[in-house]
Scaffold this motif. Sequence first.
Motif, PDB file in Angstrom:
ATOM      1  N   ALA A 184      62.143  -4.734  35.937  1.00 41.84           N
ATOM      2  CA  ALA A 184      61.894  -3.795  37.018  1.00 41.84           C
ATOM      3  C   ALA A 184      62.179  -2.364  36.567  1.00 41.84           C
ATOM      4  CB  ALA A 184      62.753  -4.149  38.224  1.00 41.84           C
ATOM      5  N   LEU A 185      63.014  -2.186  35.563  1.00 37.74           N
ATOM      6  CA  LEU A 185      63.362  -0.862  35.086  1.00 37.74           C
ATOM      7  C   LEU A 185      62.361  -0.329  34.070  1.00 37.74           C
ATOM      8  CD1 LEU A 185      67.201  -1.327  34.647  1.00 37.74           C
ATOM      9  CD2 LEU A 185      65.973  -0.377  36.595  1.00 37.74           C
ATOM     10  N   ILE A 186      61.503  -1.168  33.566  1.00 40.31           N
ATOM     11  CA  ILE A 186      60.482  -0.745  32.614  1.00 40.31           C
ATOM     12  C   ILE A 186      59.230  -0.401  33.403  1.00 40.31           C
ATOM     13  CG2 ILE A 186      59.002  -1.479  30.724  1.00 40.31           C
ATOM     14  CD1 ILE A 186      61.279  -3.238  29.736  1.00 40.31           C
ATOM     15  N   SER A 187      58.797   0.839  33.264  1.00 42.11           N
ATOM     16  CA  SER A 187      57.623   1.248  34.024  1.00 42.11           C
ATOM     17  C   SER A 187      56.340   0.972  33.239  1.00 42.11           C
ATOM     18  CB  SER A 187      57.708   2.743  34.357  1.00 42.11           C
ATOM     19  OG  SER A 187      57.451   3.518  33.203  1.00 42.11           O
ATOM     20  N   ASP A 188      55.253   0.861  33.969  1.00 45.85           N
ATOM     21  CA  ASP A 188      53.947   0.655  33.343  1.00 45.85           C
ATOM     22  C   ASP A 188      53.626   1.804  32.391  1.00 45.85           C
ATOM     23  OD1 ASP A 188      53.562  -1.739  34.697  1.00 45.85           O
ATOM     24  OD2 ASP A 188      52.485  -0.788  36.342  1.00 45.85           O
ATOM     25  N   ASP A 189      54.039   3.015  32.756  1.00 48.60           N
ATOM     26  CA  ASP A 189      53.767   4.184  31.928  1.00 48.60           C
ATOM     27  C   ASP A 189      54.462   4.091  30.558  1.00 48.60           C
ATOM     28  OD1 ASP A 189      52.434   6.745  31.783  1.00 48.60           O
ATOM     29  OD2 ASP A 189      54.444   7.622  31.740  1.00 48.60           O
ATOM     30  N   GLU A 190      55.642   3.469  30.536  1.00 54.24           N
ATOM     31  CA  GLU A 190      56.398   3.365  29.281  1.00 54.24           C
ATOM     32  C   GLU A 190      55.792   2.369  28.295  1.00 54.24           C
ATOM     33  OE1 GLU A 190      60.989   4.243  30.277  1.00 54.24           O
ATOM     34  OE2 GLU A 190      60.110   2.578  31.404  1.00 54.24           O
ATOM     35  N   ILE A 191      54.982   1.451  28.796  1.00 55.62           N
ATOM     36  CA  ILE A 191      54.427   0.418  27.913  1.00 55.62           C
ATOM     37  C   ILE A 191      52.901   0.468  27.833  1.00 55.62           C
ATOM     38  CG2 ILE A 191      56.413  -1.107  28.150  1.00 55.62           C
ATOM     39  CD1 ILE A 191      54.855  -2.712  30.237  1.00 55.62           C
ATOM     40  N   LYS A 192      52.305   1.514  28.367  1.00 52.89           N
ATOM     41  CA  LYS A 192      50.842   1.574  28.434  1.00 52.89           C
ATOM     42  C   LYS A 192      50.173   1.688  27.072  1.00 52.89           C
ATOM     43  CE  LYS A 192      50.544   6.552  29.216  1.00 52.89           C
ATOM     44  NZ  LYS A 192      50.223   7.588  30.183  1.00 52.89           N
ATOM     45  N   HIS A 193      50.897   2.088  26.029  1.00 59.81           N
ATOM     46  CA  HIS A 193      50.304   2.238  24.704  1.00 59.81           C
ATOM     47  C   HIS A 193      50.477   1.001  23.822  1.00 59.81           C
ATOM     48  CE1 HIS A 193      49.173   6.352  25.394  1.00 59.81           C
ATOM     49  NE2 HIS A 193      50.398   6.636  25.783  1.00 59.81           N
ATOM     50  N   GLU A 194      50.992  -0.090  24.399  1.00 65.86           N
ATOM     51  CA  GLU A 194      51.141  -1.320  23.611  1.00 65.86           C
ATOM     52  C   GLU A 194      49.762  -1.902  23.296  1.00 65.86           C
ATOM     53  OE1 GLU A 194      55.412  -2.972  25.285  1.00 65.86           O
ATOM     54  OE2 GLU A 194      53.570  -3.925  25.957  1.00 65.86           O
ATOM     55  N   THR A 195      49.578  -2.330  22.056  1.00 69.55           N
ATOM     56  CA  THR A 195      48.323  -2.960  21.667  1.00 69.55           C
ATOM     57  C   THR A 195      48.503  -4.431  21.313  1.00 69.55           C
ATOM     58  OG1 THR A 195      48.626  -2.296  19.366  1.00 69.55           O
ATOM     59  CG2 THR A 195      47.365  -0.799  20.792  1.00 69.55           C
ATOM     60  N   GLU A 196      49.733  -4.833  21.028  1.00 71.98           N
ATOM     61  CA  GLU A 196      49.971  -6.209  20.600  1.00 71.98           C
ATOM     62  C   GLU A 196      51.442  -6.558  20.833  1.00 71.98           C
ATOM     63  OE1 GLU A 196      49.691  -8.821  16.467  1.00 71.98           O
ATOM     64  OE2 GLU A 196      48.950  -6.769  16.502  1.00 71.98           O
ATOM     65  N   LEU A 197      51.677  -7.842  21.143  1.00 72.43           N
ATOM     66  CA  LEU A 197      53.026  -8.379  21.164  1.00 72.43           C
ATOM     67  C   LEU A 197      53.114  -9.372  20.007  1.00 72.43           C
ATOM     68  CD1 LEU A 197      53.592  -9.055  24.976  1.00 72.43           C
ATOM     69  CD2 LEU A 197      54.167  -7.009  23.645  1.00 72.43           C
ATOM     70  N   VAL A 198      54.112  -9.214  19.180  1.00 69.94           N
ATOM     71  CA  VAL A 198      54.316 -10.096  18.037  1.00 69.94           C
ATOM     72  C   VAL A 198      55.459 -11.042  18.372  1.00 69.94           C
ATOM     73  CG1 VAL A 198      54.975 -10.204  15.603  1.00 69.94           C
ATOM     74  CG2 VAL A 198      53.532  -8.321  16.426  1.00 69.94           C
ATOM     75  N   TRP A 199      55.179 -12.339  18.298  1.00 65.98           N
ATOM     76  CA  TRP A 199      56.206 -13.347  18.587  1.00 65.98           C
ATOM     77  C   TRP A 199      56.689 -13.963  17.288  1.00 65.98           C
ATOM     78  CZ3 TRP A 199      58.264 -12.785  23.033  1.00 65.98           C
ATOM     79  CH2 TRP A 199      57.509 -12.301  24.101  1.00 65.98           C
ATOM     80  N   LEU A 200      57.982 -14.036  17.133  1.00 63.90           N
ATOM     81  CA  LEU A 200      58.605 -14.609  15.941  1.00 63.90           C
ATOM     82  C   LEU A 200      58.958 -16.075  16.142  1.00 63.90           C
ATOM     83  CD1 LEU A 200      60.967 -11.586  15.231  1.00 63.90           C
ATOM     84  CD2 LEU A 200      58.706 -12.050  14.235  1.00 63.90           C
ATOM     85  N   GLU A 201      58.851 -16.541  17.380  1.00 69.64           N
ATOM     86  CA  GLU A 201      59.115 -17.934  17.729  1.00 69.64           C
ATOM     87  C   GLU A 201      58.034 -18.410  18.680  1.00 69.64           C
ATOM     88  OE1 GLU A 201      63.071 -18.813  19.083  1.00 69.64           O
ATOM     89  OE2 GLU A 201      63.985 -17.399  17.685  1.00 69.64           O
ATOM     90  N   ASP A 202      57.968 -19.723  18.857  1.00 74.20           N
ATOM     91  CA  ASP A 202      57.013 -20.321  19.786  1.00 74.20           C
ATOM     92  C   ASP A 202      57.497 -20.076  21.215  1.00 74.20           C
ATOM     93  OD1 ASP A 202      55.268 -21.857  21.247  1.00 74.20           O
ATOM     94  OD2 ASP A 202      55.836 -23.764  20.327  1.00 74.20           O
ATOM     95  N   ILE A 203      56.835 -19.179  21.940  1.00 74.81           N
ATOM     96  CA  ILE A 203      57.288 -18.838  23.289  1.00 74.81           C
ATOM     97  C   ILE A 203      57.052 -19.973  24.279  1.00 74.81           C
ATOM     98  CG2 ILE A 203      57.132 -16.360  22.958  1.00 74.81           C
ATOM     99  CD1 ILE A 203      54.480 -16.458  24.585  1.00 74.81           C
ATOM    100  N   GLU A 204      56.205 -20.921  23.941  1.00 74.73           N
ATOM    101  CA  GLU A 204      55.986 -22.062  24.837  1.00 74.73           C
ATOM    102  C   GLU A 204      57.263 -22.888  24.980  1.00 74.73           C
ATOM    103  OE1 GLU A 204      53.303 -22.588  26.730  1.00 74.73           O
ATOM    104  OE2 GLU A 204      52.461 -20.757  25.882  1.00 74.73           O
TER     105      GLU A 204
END
Length: 130
Positions: free
Chosen positions: A3-23
């Motif tokens: 809730a503290l992270i605003s859409d404006d702060e993350i709008k430039h993200e192009t990819e999320l890199v996962w180091l583990e199986d998030i499933e």
Amino acid sequence: MSALISDDEIKHETELVWLEDIEQLDYVRQSLDRLPTRSGRPAYFRDGRMVGYAILGPNAKASRASGTFRRRVFWLLPHDRDTVPDGLYRASGPSEGIDPRSLQPGTRGRKTERSEGGPPSTAMHELRRT
């Protein structure tokens, strides 16, 4: 913390890199860290382990004061549910914990019944994410 992270702060993200199986993870913790680059695996100095991080696009601007970029880092602590299933977060989740399956670049993600210690929700079943 989602809730503290605003859409404006993350709008430039192009990819999320996962180091583990998030499933295999009911939740991950997320934070906005000040990092020296837009991409690449950041250094990690918390207890526990980093499970993922965001990469920013070329339009992301560095802070004028520090020259750093605010990027999301996803992590877990040694006492989190994946390691201690009957521990502190058996039937709940930490305040900054969110379901990793609800994350996409530029989206904050959300808590779900599963991330809060319950069974997968109807919405997650509809998305075929159990």
